[in-house]
Design an enzyme around this catalytic site. Structure first.
Site, PDB file in Angstrom:
ATOM      1  CG  ASP A  77      39.246  47.544   5.043  1.00  0.00           C
ATOM      2  OD1 ASP A  77      37.948  46.721   5.554  1.00  0.00           O
ATOM      3  OD2 ASP A  77      40.366  48.103   5.887  1.00  0.00           O
ATOM      4  N   GLY A 118      49.044  50.993  11.960  1.00  0.00           N
ATOM      5  CA  GLY A 118      50.533  50.988  12.974  1.00  0.00           C
ATOM      6  C   GLY A 118      50.006  52.632  13.030  1.00  0.00           C
TER       7      GLY A 118
END
Length: 443
Positions: free
Chosen positions: A240, A127
Site C-alpha cells: 500500500d 481511523g
C-alpha cells in the site's frame, strides 16, 4: 540516721557511697536509678496519655498502609496477568516480545487529554489520529482504530507484529500499542510535517517542495523499500505504498508508514497470491489488482507511480481522469516521453534550480517501474544504483501498464479516496474474465 555519718569534708568528688552491714547509701548529682511505671505515671500522666494516643494512631495507619500496598500489588499483578492473557490470545508466541510495548489505556487517555479536539491531527483508512505527549515527554502520534474502519483487527495485529521487528531511518518509528476492550491503538513517534500528499496535492499547503527536497525524498523512499525487500531480517511486501503513507519529519526525511496490509514472505519466495485484494486504486500493480499476485515488483510499481507524482505534482488518478483512462498521469508521462518533450512533465511550481539530468533520470526510472511485465521492472537494488550513479545507462522503457478498460476504470476512479480500498475476489470476477489484450489499453 546514716546521712549524719557522711564525711562531707573528706569527699573529693560530687558523689559517693557509704556501706553498712544492713544498708548502704549512694548519692550523685544525676539520677542513677530507674523509676517504676507507677511513679512515672503518677508524676507525668499527660505524657503517658500522649504516648498511648500516638500508638493508637500510628499502628492502625501502618496496618492500613500495608493492606493497601498488598491490595495494590495484587490488583497490578492481576491486571498484568489479564494483559498477558490478552496478548497471548491475540499474538500467541510473540506475546512475550510485545509485552514491553504494551501501553495501558489510562496512559493513552492522559497523553491525548482524553482524545481532545485540540490534539486531533486527522483521519485515514485506519481511523482517527491524535497527537499525544507521554509521561516521559515524548511526542507521539496515536492512531485509534475506528469501528467503521475498513481496516480491522487483523490489520492492526499484522502491523504490530511487523513494525515492532523493523527499524530504519526511512521507516516510521514504532513506540507501542494498546489493546484493551474494544480499543485498538497504535503509537508512533510524532513527525511534524504531515504526509507527502499534503505537499504534492493539497492546494492549501504553505510550503513548496523544491527539486532538491523532492529528489532527496525519492532517495529516502527507495532506501526504505530496499530495507523492507532486502536488508531487514524479514522480507516484507508493503502492498500500500502511496504519498499519504509517506510521512515527513522536521528535516523532510521520508518515513514509510501504515504496515497493516504488509505481507512477510520467505527470503527465497518470489511472489505470493491472495483472494482478498487490498490496496489503493491508482497505485496497485495490474497483476495484483486483477489476479491477487503480489511480489517485490508490485511494490516497485507503486513506487514508480509515486515517483512520477512527486516530479509532476499530479495524482495518477484524479478528477480529470475519472471519465477517460487516457488522461491518467501514466499515459500523460508516456506521451510526453514519446514526443520527446519530457520537461513539460515537471511540476510547474518548480520554476528554477532543478537538475535536468536528475529530472530526466527520474522520469525514466518511473516509467521502468510501471512496466506491464513485472519481470521488466527493475528491483529496488537496481533503482538505488540508478539514482546514485551518473554513469549507468538506463534501459529504454516500454509502454506502461494501463490496466482496466475505460468503463471499468471510470467506476474504479469514482471510488478512489484517501483511504485504503478493500476488494474481494467476487468483485473482480468480471475483470478476471477479461482477456489480456482487452485488459491493457494500447496508446
Amino acid at each position: 540516721m546514716i546521712s549524719t555519718q557522711i564525711p562531707w569534708s573528706f569527699l573529693g568528688s560530687v558523689g559517693g557511697r557509704i556501706i553498712y552491714p544492713n544498708c548502704n547509701l549512694r548519692f550523685e548529682l544525676f539520677q542513677f536509678y530507674i523509676e517504676s511505671d507507677e511513679a512515672r505515671s503518677s508524676r507525668n500522666p499527660s505524657k503517658e496519655a500522649e504516648k498511648r494516643k500516638i500508638v493508637l494512631i500510628v499502628v492502625p495507619t501502618i496496618i492500613l498502609v500495608m493492606l493497601f500496598s498488598i491490595g495494590y500489588y495484587l490488583l497490578k499483578k492481576r491486571a498484568r496477568k489479564s494483559r498477558r492473557n490478552i496478548l497471548r490470545d491475540n499474538f500467541g508466541k510473540e506475546s512475550d516480545t510485545l509485552e514491553p510495548l504494551q501501553f495501558q489505556w489510562s496512559v493513552i487517555e492522559a497523553a491525548t487529554n482524553n482524545f481532545s479536539n485540540d490534539n486531533y491531527i486527522g483521519k485515514g483508512g485506519f481511523g482517527e489520529v491524535y497527537k499525544g505527549i507521554l509521561l516521559d515527554g515524548r511526542e507521539v502520534a496515536i492512531k485509534r482504530l475506528s469501528r467503521g474502519s475498513k481496516q480491522g483487527v487483523e490489520e492492526f495485529k499484522n502491523e504490530v507484529l511487523l513494525i515492532a521487528k523493523l527499524q530504519h531511518r526511512n521507516l516510521v518509528t514504532f513506540i507501542g500499542f494498546c489493546l484493551e476492550g474494544h480499543e485498538n491503538i497504535l503509537i508512533y513517534k510524532f513527525v511534524p510535517n504531515k504526509s507527502l500528499d499534503y505537499f504534492l496535492f493539497d492546494s492549501q499547503h504553505q510550503k513548496l517542495l523544491t527539486w532538491v527536497e523532492r529528489f532527496n525524498i525519492i532517495g529516502g523512499i527507495v532506501r526504505g523499500i530496499l530495507y523492507l525487500h532486502e536488508h531487514s531480517r524479514l522480507k516484507v511486501i508493503h502492498r500500500d505504498l502511496k504519498p499519504s503513507n509517506i510521512l515527513l519529519d522536521e528535516n523532510m526525511i521520508p518515513k514509510i508508514s501504515d504496515f497493516g496490509l504488509a505481507r512477510i514472505m520467505e527470503i527465497s519466495q518470489d511472489e505470493g497470491s491472495t483472494n482478498r485484494i487490498v490496496g489503493t486504486y491508482g497505485y496497485m500493480a495490474p497483476e495484483y489488482a486483477m489476479f491477487g499476485q503480489f511480489s517485490e515488483k508490485s511494490d516497485v510499481y507503486s513506487f514508480g507511480v509515486m515517483l512520477l507524482e512527486i516530479i509532476a505534482g499530479k495524482k495518477n488518478i484524479s478528477s480529470y481522469a475519472q471519465h477517460h483512462v487516457a488522461d491518467n498521469l501514466l499515459n500523460y508521462v508516456w506521451r510526453q516521453w514519446n514526443d520527446q518533450t519530457p520537461l513539460s512533465i515537471l511540476d510547474p511550481k518548480i520554476k528554477e534550480n532543478y537538475s535536468e539530468t536528475e529530472f530526466i533520470k527520474c522520469i525514466q526510472i518511473g516509467l521502468l517501474c510501471v512496466q506491464r511485465d513485472p519481470d521488466a521492472r527493475p528491483s529496488m537494488v537496481t533503482i538505488a544504483s540508478y539514482l546514485s550513479s551518473y554513469s549507468i545507462e538506463l534501459p529504454s522503457p516500454q509502454e506502461p501498464a494501463f490496466f482496466l478498460h475505460e468503463r471499468t476504470f471510470s467506476n474504479v476512479a469514482a471510488q478512489e479516496s484517501s483511504s485504503t480500498q478493500f476488494v474481494n475476489s467476487s468483485s473482480l470476477l468480471s475483470i478476471n474474465q477479461m482477456s489480456t489484450t482487452n485488459t491493457f489499453i494500447p496508446r
